[in-house]
Structures are given as structure tokens and as C-alpha cells.
Design a protein around this motif. Structure first.
Motif, PDB file in Angstrom:
ATOM      1  N   VAL A 131      -4.989  -5.097  -7.420  1.00 57.24           N
ATOM      2  CA  VAL A 131      -4.770  -3.956  -6.883  1.00 57.24           C
ATOM      3  C   VAL A 131      -5.973  -2.900  -7.301  1.00 57.24           C
ATOM      4  CG1 VAL A 131      -3.477  -2.155  -6.143  1.00 57.24           C
ATOM      5  CG2 VAL A 131      -2.521  -4.388  -6.182  1.00 57.24           C
ATOM      6  N   THR A 137      -8.279  -7.232  -3.990  1.00 54.55           N
ATOM      7  CA  THR A 137      -9.170  -8.048  -3.822  1.00 54.55           C
ATOM      8  C   THR A 137      -8.326  -9.677  -3.460  1.00 54.55           C
ATOM      9  OG1 THR A 137      -8.917  -8.983  -6.065  1.00 54.55           O
ATOM     10  CG2 THR A 137     -10.402  -7.305  -5.528  1.00 54.55           C
ATOM     11  N   ARG A 188       0.876  -1.177   0.083  1.00 53.72           N
ATOM     12  CA  ARG A 188      -0.193   0.070   0.003  1.00 53.72           C
ATOM     13  C   ARG A 188       0.823   1.154   0.036  1.00 53.72           C
ATOM     14  NH1 ARG A 188      -2.967  -1.057   3.940  1.00 53.72           N
ATOM     15  NH2 ARG A 188      -4.871  -1.644   2.625  1.00 53.72           N
ATOM     16  N   SER A 197      -6.351   5.925  -1.995  1.00 51.65           N
ATOM     17  CA  SER A 197      -6.409   4.605  -1.207  1.00 51.65           C
ATOM     18  C   SER A 197      -6.100   3.594  -2.212  1.00 51.65           C
ATOM     19  CB  SER A 197      -7.720   4.456  -0.754  1.00 51.65           C
ATOM     20  OG  SER A 197      -7.802   3.177  -0.012  1.00 51.65           O
ATOM     21  N   TYR A 198      -5.349   2.578  -1.705  1.00 56.61           N
ATOM     22  CA  TYR A 198      -5.030   1.127  -2.221  1.00 56.61           C
ATOM     23  C   TYR A 198      -5.523   0.060  -1.714  1.00 56.61           C
ATOM     24  CZ  TYR A 198      -2.785   4.198  -5.623  1.00 56.61           C
ATOM     25  OH  TYR A 198      -2.404   5.331  -6.800  1.00 56.61           O
ATOM     26  N   THR A 199      -6.144  -0.758  -2.188  1.00 58.41           N
ATOM     27  CA  THR A 199      -6.804  -2.092  -1.698  1.00 58.41           C
ATOM     28  C   THR A 199      -6.392  -3.170  -2.583  1.00 58.41           C
ATOM     29  OG1 THR A 199      -9.036  -1.780  -2.191  1.00 58.41           O
ATOM     30  CG2 THR A 199      -8.449  -1.089  -0.046  1.00 58.41           C
TER      31      THR A 199
END
Length: 130
Positions: A85, A80, A52, A76-78
Motif C-alpha cells: 500500500v 502495487t 482505500r 491518496s492510497y493505492t
């Protein structure tokens, strides 16, 4: 003198639209860079705080605080469960000439996703049995 008001509105609208699209394009490119960098740093599908931070650092290098006058910038980075990403970014772009006509800030949102796929390649030389 009466034609100055519509002329100011047309010029102000053109300047605001131009600034909006320029900001949106640059924000999208920065978000893409961060998502691709974070995904590239991942060896597996596990997304960590380090990944992140890599994404956010790449974003910050491409879209600094206050660029184009953008306020309230967020990113924001998330990821799955499959290792994709997902990046989101947004900010508020203030108007310049359109403030005369009580037009406030423009919200500039963007979202991206980055995945890594291994290409399927075939051996083009040698026998088919290999």
C-alpha cells in the motif's frame, strides 16, 4: 530601529521552520497510519475501494482539515500488484510572520509505503525432526 527588520526576519524564519517541521511530522504520521490500516485490512493482495476508505478514514482522524492552517490538503492510497500500500499526502502551509517579506505558502508533501511480511519462526522446542 534598523535592527528590527533583520530581527523580524530571523524570528519569522524560525517560526516558519518550526511550523513546517511540525506539520510535516504530523502529516507523515497520519499518512503512515492510513497506509498501515489499509494494508492491515487486506486479507490478500487485492486492494479495494473499501481498503482505500479505511486508509483515508485513519488519515482524517490523525490530520483533520485545516490542522495547523494547512489548505488544499490531499491524500491518496493505492496498492502495487504485490500488495504494497502506497500513501501520499500534501498540503499548503501558510506563513505567518514571513508574509511581511513576501514569502508565500510552503508545500508540505509526504509519501509512505506499507507491506505485511510474515515472520519466519522456528520451533525452539522438541526434536529437530519435527
Amino acid at each position: 530601529a534598523a535592527s528590527l527588520v533583520p530581527l523580524l526576519a530571523m524570528v519569522g524564519g524560525a517560526v516558519a521552520a518550526s511550523r513546517f517541521y511540525m506539520t510535516e511530522t504530523r502529516l507523515q504520521a497520519a499518512c503512515d497510519a492510513g497506509a498501515l490500516a489499509a494494508r492491515r485490512a487486506m486479507d490478500t493482495t487485492q486492494f479495494t475501494a473499501e481498503h482505500r476508505q479505511i486508509g483515508e478514514n485513519f488519515f482524517d482522524q490523525n490530520f483533520e482539515d485545516g490542522m495547523f492552517g494547512v489548505a488544499n490538503r490531499t491524500r491518496s492510497y493505492t496498492a502495487t500488484s504485490g500488495g504494497e500500500v502506497v500513501g501520499t499526502a500534501s498540503g499548503n502551509l501558510p506563513t505567518s510572520l514571513m508574509g511581511v517579506f513576501c514569502v508565500g505558502d510552503f508545500a508540505v508533501p509526504t509519501a509512505v509505503a506499507a507491506i505485511t511480511q510474515r515472520p519466519r519462526t522456528r520451533r525452539l522446542w522438541g526434536s529437530a525432526a519435527q
